[in-house]
Write an enzyme that holds these catalytic residues in place. Sequence first.
Site, PDB file in Angstrom:
ATOM      1  N   PHE A   1       0.828  -1.211   0.000  1.00  0.00           N
ATOM      2  CA  PHE A   1       0.000   0.000   0.000  1.00  0.00           C
ATOM      3  C   PHE A   1       0.859   1.256   0.000  1.00  0.00           C
ATOM      4  O   PHE A   1       0.600   2.200  -0.701  1.00  0.00           O
ATOM      5  CB  PHE A   1      -0.884   0.030   1.253  1.00  0.00           C
ATOM      6  CG  PHE A   1      -2.171  -0.720   1.096  1.00  0.00           C
ATOM      7  CD1 PHE A   1      -2.487  -1.383  -0.066  1.00  0.00           C
ATOM      8  CD2 PHE A   1      -3.073  -0.756   2.146  1.00  0.00           C
ATOM      9  CE1 PHE A   1      -3.668  -2.072  -0.196  1.00  0.00           C
ATOM     10  CE2 PHE A   1      -4.265  -1.444   2.034  1.00  0.00           C
ATOM     11  CZ  PHE A   1      -4.563  -2.106   0.861  1.00  0.00           C
TER      12      PHE A   1
ATOM     13  N   ILE B   1      -2.947 -11.140   3.707  1.00  0.00           N
ATOM     14  CA  ILE B   1      -4.033 -12.100   3.477  1.00  0.00           C
ATOM     15  C   ILE B   1      -3.655 -13.078   2.367  1.00  0.00           C
ATOM     16  O   ILE B   1      -4.460 -13.894   1.956  1.00  0.00           O
ATOM     17  CB  ILE B   1      -5.344 -11.358   3.114  1.00  0.00           C
ATOM     18  CG1 ILE B   1      -5.151 -10.437   1.895  1.00  0.00           C
ATOM     19  CG2 ILE B   1      -5.826 -10.541   4.300  1.00  0.00           C
ATOM     20  CD1 ILE B   1      -6.436  -9.746   1.440  1.00  0.00           C
ATOM     21  N   ASP B   2      -2.400 -12.995   1.884  1.00  0.00           N
ATOM     22  CA  ASP B   2      -1.995 -13.792   0.723  1.00  0.00           C
ATOM     23  C   ASP B   2      -1.656 -15.248   1.046  1.00  0.00           C
ATOM     24  O   ASP B   2      -1.462 -16.059   0.138  1.00  0.00           O
ATOM     25  CB  ASP B   2      -0.825 -13.116  -0.011  1.00  0.00           C
ATOM     26  CG  ASP B   2       0.372 -12.843   0.910  1.00  0.00           C
ATOM     27  OD1 ASP B   2       0.647 -13.665   1.810  1.00  0.00           O
ATOM     28  OD2 ASP B   2       1.038 -11.811   0.711  1.00  0.00           O
TER      29      ASP B   2
ATOM     30  N   HIS C   1      -5.637 -10.246   9.533  1.00  0.00           N
ATOM     31  CA  HIS C   1      -6.581  -9.638   8.589  1.00  0.00           C
ATOM     32  C   HIS C   1      -7.285 -10.683   7.724  1.00  0.00           C
ATOM     33  O   HIS C   1      -7.848 -10.355   6.684  1.00  0.00           O
ATOM     34  CB  HIS C   1      -5.869  -8.602   7.700  1.00  0.00           C
ATOM     35  CG  HIS C   1      -5.461  -7.375   8.459  1.00  0.00           C
ATOM     36  ND1 HIS C   1      -4.529  -6.487   7.996  1.00  0.00           N
ATOM     37  CD2 HIS C   1      -5.862  -6.897   9.662  1.00  0.00           C
ATOM     38  CE1 HIS C   1      -4.378  -5.507   8.892  1.00  0.00           C
ATOM     39  NE2 HIS C   1      -5.165  -5.744   9.906  1.00  0.00           N
TER      40      HIS C   1
ATOM     41  N   CYS D   1     -20.428 -18.139   5.244  1.00  0.00           N
ATOM     42  CA  CYS D   1     -21.809 -17.653   5.257  1.00  0.00           C
ATOM     43  C   CYS D   1     -22.008 -16.789   6.503  1.00  0.00           C
ATOM     44  O   CYS D   1     -21.670 -17.202   7.614  1.00  0.00           O
ATOM     45  CB  CYS D   1     -22.774 -18.842   5.284  1.00  0.00           C
ATOM     46  SG  CYS D   1     -24.475 -18.311   5.519  1.00  0.00           S
TER      47      CYS D   1
ATOM     48  N   CYS E   1     -27.902 -22.623   3.510  1.00  0.00           N
ATOM     49  CA  CYS E   1     -29.025 -21.892   4.121  1.00  0.00           C
ATOM     50  C   CYS E   1     -29.483 -20.688   3.301  1.00  0.00           C
ATOM     51  O   CYS E   1     -30.452 -20.020   3.673  1.00  0.00           O
ATOM     52  CB  CYS E   1     -28.655 -21.448   5.539  1.00  0.00           C
ATOM     53  SG  CYS E   1     -27.562 -20.020   5.573  1.00  0.00           S
TER      54      CYS E   1
ATOM     55  N   SER F   1       4.845  -0.714   7.188  1.00  0.00           N
ATOM     56  CA  SER F   1       5.015   0.725   7.435  1.00  0.00           C
ATOM     57  C   SER F   1       4.676   1.053   8.889  1.00  0.00           C
ATOM     58  O   SER F   1       4.953   2.143   9.358  1.00  0.00           O
ATOM     59  CB  SER F   1       4.105   1.525   6.504  1.00  0.00           C
ATOM     60  OG  SER F   1       2.755   1.206   6.769  1.00  0.00           O
TER      61      SER F   1
HETATM   62  P1  NAD Z   1       2.262  -1.053   3.955  1.00  0.00           P
HETATM   63  O1  NAD Z   1       1.923  -1.129   2.510  1.00  0.00           O
HETATM   64  O2  NAD Z   1       1.664   0.030   4.762  1.00  0.00           O
HETATM   65  O3  NAD Z   1       3.840  -0.981   4.137  1.00  0.00           O
HETATM   66  C1  NAD Z   1       4.696  -1.856   3.490  1.00  0.00           C
HETATM   67  C2  NAD Z   1       6.119  -1.474   3.859  1.00  0.00           C
HETATM   68  O4  NAD Z   1       6.970  -2.467   3.327  1.00  0.00           O
HETATM   69  C3  NAD Z   1       6.565  -0.125   3.276  1.00  0.00           C
HETATM   70  O5  NAD Z   1       7.023   0.705   4.337  1.00  0.00           O
HETATM   71  C4  NAD Z   1       7.706  -0.487   2.305  1.00  0.00           C
HETATM   72  O6  NAD Z   1       8.776   0.399   2.377  1.00  0.00           O
HETATM   73  C5  NAD Z   1       8.131  -1.848   2.810  1.00  0.00           C
HETATM   74  N1  NAD Z   1       8.642  -2.736   1.761  1.00  0.00           N
HETATM   75  C6  NAD Z   1       8.196  -2.891   0.482  1.00  0.00           C
HETATM   76  N2  NAD Z   1       8.903  -3.851  -0.153  1.00  0.00           N
HETATM   77  C7  NAD Z   1       9.815  -4.298   0.754  1.00  0.00           C
HETATM   78  C8  NAD Z   1      10.845  -5.286   0.700  1.00  0.00           C
HETATM   79  N3  NAD Z   1      11.077  -6.008  -0.398  1.00  0.00           N
HETATM   80  N4  NAD Z   1      11.593  -5.485   1.817  1.00  0.00           N
HETATM   81  C9  NAD Z   1      11.384  -4.757   2.954  1.00  0.00           C
HETATM   82  N5  NAD Z   1      10.434  -3.795   3.038  1.00  0.00           N
HETATM   83  C10 NAD Z   1       9.648  -3.591   1.972  1.00  0.00           C
HETATM   84  O7  NAD Z   1       1.932  -2.462   4.537  1.00  0.00           O
HETATM   85  P2  NAD Z   1       1.287  -2.869   5.870  1.00  0.00           P
HETATM   86  O8  NAD Z   1       1.976  -2.185   7.003  1.00  0.00           O
HETATM   87  O9  NAD Z   1       1.229  -4.346   5.865  1.00  0.00           O
HETATM   88  O10 NAD Z   1      -0.203  -2.303   5.798  1.00  0.00           O
HETATM   89  C11 NAD Z   1      -0.975  -2.501   4.633  1.00  0.00           C
HETATM   90  C12 NAD Z   1      -2.307  -3.191   4.878  1.00  0.00           C
HETATM   91  O11 NAD Z   1      -2.769  -3.686   3.620  1.00  0.00           O
HETATM   92  C13 NAD Z   1      -2.169  -4.393   5.746  1.00  0.00           C
HETATM   93  O12 NAD Z   1      -3.178  -4.313   6.656  1.00  0.00           O
HETATM   94  C14 NAD Z   1      -2.378  -5.611   4.830  1.00  0.00           C
HETATM   95  O13 NAD Z   1      -3.393  -6.432   5.333  1.00  0.00           O
HETATM   96  C15 NAD Z   1      -2.935  -5.077   3.532  1.00  0.00           C
HETATM   97  N6  NAD Z   1      -2.195  -5.580   2.336  1.00  0.00           N
HETATM   98  C16 NAD Z   1      -1.897  -6.903   2.236  1.00  0.00           C
HETATM   99  C17 NAD Z   1      -1.169  -7.378   1.150  1.00  0.00           C
HETATM  100  C18 NAD Z   1      -0.836  -8.849   1.091  1.00  0.00           C
HETATM  101  O14 NAD Z   1      -1.547  -9.671   1.638  1.00  0.00           O
HETATM  102  N7  NAD Z   1       0.280  -9.209   0.446  1.00  0.00           N
HETATM  103  C19 NAD Z   1      -0.768  -6.498   0.156  1.00  0.00           C
HETATM  104  C20 NAD Z   1      -1.112  -5.143   0.275  1.00  0.00           C
HETATM  105  C21 NAD Z   1      -1.832  -4.687   1.368  1.00  0.00           C
END
Ligand code: NAD
Length: 247
Positions: A35, A103-104, A119, A127, A155, A193
């Site tokens: 994100f 969630i992946d 998450h 359901c 249901c 982040s």
């Molecule tokens: P975020 O997007 O807020 O932050 C991700 C952080 O990871 C950034 O600060 C970035 O600098 C860092 N980053 C990116 N690539 C990197 C790497 N290769 N090595 C080290 N650091 C790296 O993510 P968040 O804090 O998890 O919050 C986002 C929300 O969105 C979460 O609640 C999550 O559930 C959801 N989300 C999930 C997925 C997934 O399931 N893969 C993907 C996107 C968002």
Amino acid sequence: MDDLVMKLARSIVEARYPVVLTGAGVSTESGIPDFRGPNGLWRNEEIMDLLSLDTLYFMPDLFYSRGLEVLRVLRGKKPNPAHRAIARLEELSVVKSVITQNIDGLHLEAGSQNVIEIHGNLRTCSCEKCRSTFPFEHIEVSVAKGVIPPKCPRCGGIVRPDVVFFGDPMPEDFNRAVDEARRSDFMLVVGSSLQVAPAAYLPEMVERLGIINLEPTPYDKSALVVIHDKAGEVLPQVVKEVERLLS
Ligand code: NAD
């Protein structure tokens, strides 16, 4: 080997109950955009609106078209060296649990056993009425047939993804994550982040922190070790050093 990597490995090995907290950044090297990272495709507010309870309930057509497209980006990807390194740290009986905001499902696929998905996940859907659970494919098949929102074959209730969307309460698994954080004396944060509440409060509950993240986080100042680099490159080095310390 880098001094910081050695310090991080030592902190993990010396900890009584080390846990890992991961965010979207641990999966970017698997091809899933985050994100808020520098290459985050989903910086815009639109995603937050799209993946929300309001859209799920009041604009199901939009949710099961554009929203489902976003969820599909997260499905079917493969674990990267960072996921595998975290699984190895648990296999070595060093790391006790992995709390993930993702969630992946890639930690489980990489072999981590004690994973807390605060998450939710994209493996199943449920359901809302009778709580029956189905594989996520039930949603895909229903949407392809034009049944929107998808219905429960048992249901007739509404079936939704087992994901925590904006506006949803936190699931029971979040309480488990809080218990793990309270029990822990060292938390390794990878690829988050640390700006998304309430997950961002978890590091506050732990005495010492290690952080691997491309960009600075609000916790950097109070952390014992901070490495601003790619998780998929740093973590395999940490594992190597942990294995050396344990041998
Ligand atoms: P975020 O997007 O807020 O932050 C991700 C952080 O990871 C950034 O600060 C970035 O600098 C860092 N980053 C990116 N690539 C990197 C790497 N290769 N090595 C080290 N650091 C790296 O993510 P968040 O804090 O998890 O919050 C986002 C929300 O969105 C979460 O609640 C999550 O559930 C959801 N989300 C999930 C997925 C997934 O399931 N893969 C993907 C996107 C968002």
